[in-house]
Design an enzyme around this catalytic site. Structure first.
Site, PDB file in Angstrom:
ATOM      1  N   HIS A 157       1.239   4.912  -2.429  1.00 59.41           N
ATOM      2  CA  HIS A 157       0.773   5.739  -3.545  1.00 59.41           C
ATOM      3  C   HIS A 157       1.942   6.422  -4.232  1.00 59.41           C
ATOM      4  CE1 HIS A 157      -3.555   5.331  -2.804  1.00 59.41           C
ATOM      5  NE2 HIS A 157      -3.214   5.260  -1.523  1.00 59.41           N
ATOM      6  N   ASP A 177       1.502   4.101   2.844  1.00 64.83           N
ATOM      7  CA  ASP A 177       0.487   4.968   2.249  1.00 64.83           C
ATOM      8  C   ASP A 177       1.123   6.139   1.494  1.00 64.83           C
ATOM      9  OD1 ASP A 177      -2.035   5.723   1.542  1.00 64.83           O
ATOM     10  OD2 ASP A 177      -2.691   6.348   3.527  1.00 64.83           O
ATOM     11  N   ASP A 178       1.383   7.252   2.175  1.00 66.21           N
ATOM     12  CA  ASP A 178       1.962   8.451   1.559  1.00 66.21           C
ATOM     13  C   ASP A 178       3.057   9.018   2.461  1.00 66.21           C
ATOM     14  OD1 ASP A 178       0.153   8.953  -0.837  1.00 66.21           O
ATOM     15  OD2 ASP A 178      -1.351   8.931   0.755  1.00 66.21           O
ATOM     16  N   HIS A 186       0.853  -1.196   0.000  1.00 63.12           N
ATOM     17  CA  HIS A 186       0.000   0.000   0.000  1.00 63.12           C
ATOM     18  C   HIS A 186       0.886   1.242   0.000  1.00 63.12           C
ATOM     19  CE1 HIS A 186      -4.103   1.737   0.684  1.00 63.12           C
ATOM     20  NE2 HIS A 186      -3.320   2.799   0.859  1.00 63.12           N
ATOM     21  N   GLU A 236     -11.650   3.359   5.900  1.00 62.62           N
ATOM     22  CA  GLU A 236     -10.719   4.307   6.501  1.00 62.62           C
ATOM     23  C   GLU A 236     -11.526   5.516   6.965  1.00 62.62           C
ATOM     24  OE1 GLU A 236      -6.697   6.866   5.364  1.00 62.62           O
ATOM     25  OE2 GLU A 236      -8.193   6.424   3.837  1.00 62.62           O
ATOM     26  N   HIS A 247      -9.882   0.837  -1.984  1.00 61.47           N
ATOM     27  CA  HIS A 247      -9.849   1.423  -0.642  1.00 61.47           C
ATOM     28  C   HIS A 247     -11.220   1.299   0.016  1.00 61.47           C
ATOM     29  CE1 HIS A 247      -6.099   3.102  -1.919  1.00 61.47           C
ATOM     30  NE2 HIS A 247      -5.992   3.951  -0.921  1.00 61.47           N
TER      31      HIS A 247
END
Length: 360
Positions: free
Chosen positions: A18, A281-282, A16, A203, A200
């Site tokens: 991005h 994630d980011d 996961h 969340e 997704h």
């Protein structure tokens, strides 16, 4: 007392992550200066921006920062640099298999169109994989904020490039917007073309969004999925079906889904038997990469080294790595658990094997 092992040495898969969000902060600043782009102060301060995306205004701010960072990727050499540096960071953190998620429509205006943009990205992935030795694959992700017909176009494109390293199809952005079922045809196209479904859900929206991913999109993995912990029946369903939740603890806290790291329900998912693959994630916006997620669950949820090893195994099992690669990496996870001679020698090795057996 045995010293905790270095989680950066633990072989793991990263499922996961991005595309723009994987950029190094220093690279963002250099690219902004290169193109004369004025970045929001939150991206220039050297620290992760303060975010809280649990309301619409907060999510808009997060998206605005992400879009500002993406605007700095303007040429193929920028894409190549991002992917190479991302791979280098992952290798340092013990990632042995990376699946990175990208919506190529976001880069198409500056890279000559949708197909050229995806080809630039895939070329960069091939080069970075060769240069760093890290196998990298791509999930093409549709955007919930766009029309479902756009998602179908992306699904067809993703299938077309399956032989170039595209392995899955996702659905990103705010799951509070729209319905998963609006994208069911796009996911059917991807699934019929041999791609894994990894939307997704769970969340910013609650357990119902995870159920929608399962029922409407036939998800094999769910991006985040942590809100499933609020529904015991859903947890049991995820465990029984073996659907993996791609849990990103630092991201959950940074976006305000949970107030503090100890609130992220990693242990609840684990105890319910739900497969978990930790992800960053980011990192650009949340300030921590893959190994830090393992450190977080160690520190705040009491995960032991054998439990961390099992989390790594779960990430590898949920990956699209070929079976021989996965088998070898699982052996290397076992080896991570074996103490060195100085830490206990043969007796310590036997103890580690007993611990490993208890986690299977």
């Amino acid at each position: 007392m045995e010293r905790a092992r270095d989680v950066r040495q633990l072989p793991k898969a990263h499922l996961h992550l991005h595309f723009t969000g994987s950029m190094r902060p220093a690279t963002l600043l250099e690219l902004a200066d290169k193109y004369g782009i004025h970045l929001p102060e939150a991206l220039r301060g050297g620290q992760p921006p303060k975010l809280r995306a649990t309301d619409e205004r907060g999510w808009f701010r997060f998206q605005r920062l992400y879009d500002a960072a993406r605007s700095c990727l303007r040429a193929p050499e920028d894409i190549q640099r991002l992917v190479r540096e991302t791979a280098e960071e992952d290798v340092r953190d013990g990632s042995r298999w990376l699946e990175i998620q990208v919506d190529p429509t976001s880069y198409a205006p500056r890279l000559g169109g949708l197909i050229p943009a995806l080809e630039v990205i895939l070329d960069a992935v091939d080069r970075a994989s060769r240069d760093t030795g890290l196998p990298i694959r791509v999930l093409v992700a549709a955007n919930r904020m766009k029309h479902p017909l756009d998602a179908r176009t992306l699904a067809r494109l993703a299938v077309r490039y399956r032989d170039r390293g595209v392995v899955g199809f996702g659905l990103s952005n705010d799951e509070r917007r729209g319905f998963a079922r609006d994208f069911d045809r796009a996911f059917a196209i991807a699934r019929e073309g041999g791609l894994l479904a990894a939307p997704h859900g769970g969340e910013l929206a609650g357990p119902a969004s995870v159920r929608d991913c399962l029922d409407d999109l036939r998800a094999v993995r769910v991006g985040h999925g942590v809100r499933a912990a609020e529904d015991p029946r859903l947890l049991a369903r995820l465990a029984a079906s073996g659907v993996t939740c791609e849990v990103c603890p630092a991201s959950n806290v940074a976006l305000g889904v949970y107030d503090k790291p100890g609130d992220v329900p990693v242990r609840r998912l684990w105890e319910a038997g739900v497969p978990v693959a930790l992800g960053a994630d980011d990192p650009l916006l949340f300030g921590s990469r893959l190994a830090a997620q393992y450190e977080l669950v160690r520190e705040h949820h009491g995960f032991t080294d054998p439990e961390l090893a099992e989390l790594a195994r779960q990430s590898l099992r949920a990956s699209l790595a070929p079976e021989p690669v996965r088998t070898e990496l699982l052996r290397e996870v076992d080896a991570w658990l074996v103490p060195s001679r100085a830490e206990g020698g043969r007796d310590g090795r036997q103890e580690a094997e007993r611990e490993h057996g208890a986690t299977r």
